[in-house]
Design an enzyme around this catalytic site. Structure first.
Site, PDB file in Angstrom:
ATOM      1  N   HIS A 143       3.864  10.774   0.831  1.00 28.72           N
ATOM      2  CA  HIS A 143       4.831  10.145   1.746  1.00 28.72           C
ATOM      3  C   HIS A 143       6.269  10.141   1.224  1.00 28.72           C
ATOM      4  O   HIS A 143       7.210  10.302   1.993  1.00 28.72           O
ATOM      5  CB  HIS A 143       4.414   8.698   2.033  1.00 28.72           C
ATOM      6  CG  HIS A 143       3.043   8.572   2.617  1.00 28.72           C
ATOM      7  ND1 HIS A 143       2.755   8.924   3.912  1.00 28.72           N
ATOM      8  CD2 HIS A 143       1.871   8.155   2.072  1.00 28.72           C
ATOM      9  CE1 HIS A 143       1.461   8.717   4.150  1.00 28.72           C
ATOM     10  NE2 HIS A 143       0.894   8.260   3.050  1.00 28.72           N
TER      11      HIS A 143
ATOM     12  N   HIS B   9       0.854  -1.190   0.000  1.00 24.87           N
ATOM     13  CA  HIS B   9       0.000   0.000   0.000  1.00 24.87           C
ATOM     14  C   HIS B   9       0.894   1.244   0.000  1.00 24.87           C
ATOM     15  O   HIS B   9       0.668   2.182  -0.737  1.00 24.87           O
ATOM     16  CB  HIS B   9      -0.917  -0.031   1.223  1.00 24.87           C
ATOM     17  CG  HIS B   9      -1.805   1.171   1.351  1.00 24.87           C
ATOM     18  ND1 HIS B   9      -2.852   1.250   2.228  1.00 24.87           N
ATOM     19  CD2 HIS B   9      -1.804   2.372   0.710  1.00 24.87           C
ATOM     20  CE1 HIS B   9      -3.454   2.427   2.110  1.00 24.87           C
ATOM     21  NE2 HIS B   9      -2.838   3.119   1.207  1.00 24.87           N
TER      22      HIS B   9
ATOM     23  N   GLU C  64       1.167   8.408  -3.628  1.00 26.95           N
ATOM     24  CA  GLU C  64       2.026   7.977  -2.515  1.00 26.95           C
ATOM     25  C   GLU C  64       3.342   8.751  -2.499  1.00 26.95           C
ATOM     26  O   GLU C  64       3.874   9.079  -1.435  1.00 26.95           O
ATOM     27  CB  GLU C  64       2.278   6.473  -2.594  1.00 26.95           C
ATOM     28  CG  GLU C  64       1.031   5.622  -2.316  1.00 26.95           C
ATOM     29  CD  GLU C  64       0.577   5.671  -0.851  1.00 26.95           C
ATOM     30  OE1 GLU C  64       1.428   5.645   0.053  1.00 26.95           O
ATOM     31  OE2 GLU C  64      -0.646   5.738  -0.620  1.00 26.95           O
TER      32      GLU C  64
END
Ligand SMILES: *[C@@H]1O[C@H](CO)[C@@H](O)[C@H](O)[C@H]1NC(C)=O
Ligand SMILES: *[C@@H]1O[C@H](CO)[C@@H](O)[C@H](O)[C@H]1NC(C)=O
Ligand SMILES: *[C@@H]1O[C@H](CO)[C@@H](O)[C@H](O)[C@H]1NC(C)=O
Length: 242
Positions: A107, A56, A103
């Site tokens: 992040h 993920h 993502e």
């Protein structure tokens, strides 16, 4: 008076070097989040049907959207793409790179504060490397934790991971509905320190609170069907299909 000024100057210098040493803007833990597609896809409209734990994300414990001007560029990870598609697929839209872009911005740009992850290639290749090293799919299977109509206990699943890796994971489930007899296994997080050594996920390595929203992803909470840490006392269902 002079002495006091000198003392103050020394104190200030000591304090500022202490701050630099502990680098408060820097993350100290990485969370490799695996999701179980059959659970995710029972809540979302998926266009991919796979039955293995997939990436993920790789999330530092500090920071969200750290550099909005650092755009995702898939040609920088060209040779990783075959593995990305298999190990880190976009379950909602398998032919697009929008999940990786999301993502990276949320992040990756924060992880990139460490020299070891300061490029898109370093970030995504490290995530894949850690995912293959952990090899959650094999170890769960090896210890007979397989998708099944029978339920598992929390400690059975946690126990396997603890025995193999020597650390505690964070195990997340989909909310059980009010009168359900089980919760549904959704995500497993495995944590690493800044040198990529395995780390207990429950261990707080930083002082203070995590950034707001630090652990979640928009995709988790879509339709209000987010994952929460599994209840230790409710049986766990590990579904073999969405
Ligand atoms: C998904 O794949 C499994 C096994 O390959 C198959 O049994 C199942 O019918 C598939 N489900 C859908 C919705 O395509
Ligand atoms: C943000 O990313 C851009 C593009 O890679 C880079 O030039 C810039 O130095 C970065 N800013 C910070 C604060 O890291
Ligand atoms: C993406 O990266 C490639 C390879 O480094 C580079 O040639 C290209 O200009 C980049 N594209 C953009 C939009 O930055």
């Amino acid at each position: 008076m002079r002495l006091n000024v000198l003392l103050l100057a020394c104190l200030a210098a000591a304090l500022s070097s202490a701050v630099v040493l502990s680098a408060p803007h820097m993350w100290s833990k990485l969370i490799l989040t695996h999701h179980w597609p059959n659970t995710f896809c029972s809540m979302e409209k998926c266009h991919l049907n796979i039955s293995y734990w997939a990436v993920h994300g790789l999330w530092p414990d500090k920071g969200i959207d750290c550099n909005s001007s650092w755009h995702f560029n898939s040609s920088q990870i060209e040779d990783l793409l075959p593995d990305m598609k298999k190990s880190w697929p976009d379950l909602l839209d398998p032919s697009s790179s929008s999940f990786w872009k999301y993502e990276w911005h949320k992040h990756g740009t924060c992880a990139a504060k460490a020299a070891s992850l300061n490029s898109q290639y370093k970030y995504f290749s490290k995530a894949l490397e850690l995912y293959h090293k952990v090899d959650l799919n094999s170890i769960l299977k090896k210890y007979d934790i397989v998708p099944s109509e029978k339920y598992y206990t929390y400690s059975q699943i946690e126990g396997v991971i603890e025995n193999v890796y020597g650390i505690k994971p964070k195990i997340q489930c989909a909310h059980p509905s009010k009168n359900a007899d089980a919760q549904i296994l959704g995500q497993i997080e495995i944590c690493f320190d800044a040198d990529f050594a395995l780390l207990d996920c429950e261990k707080r390595v930083t002082v203070g609170t995590f950034s707001k929203g630090g652990f979640g992803d928009q995709r988790d909470v879509a339709k209000g069907s987010g994952f929460i840490v599994c209840d230790h006392n409710i049986p766990i269902y590990y579904p073999s299909h969405p």
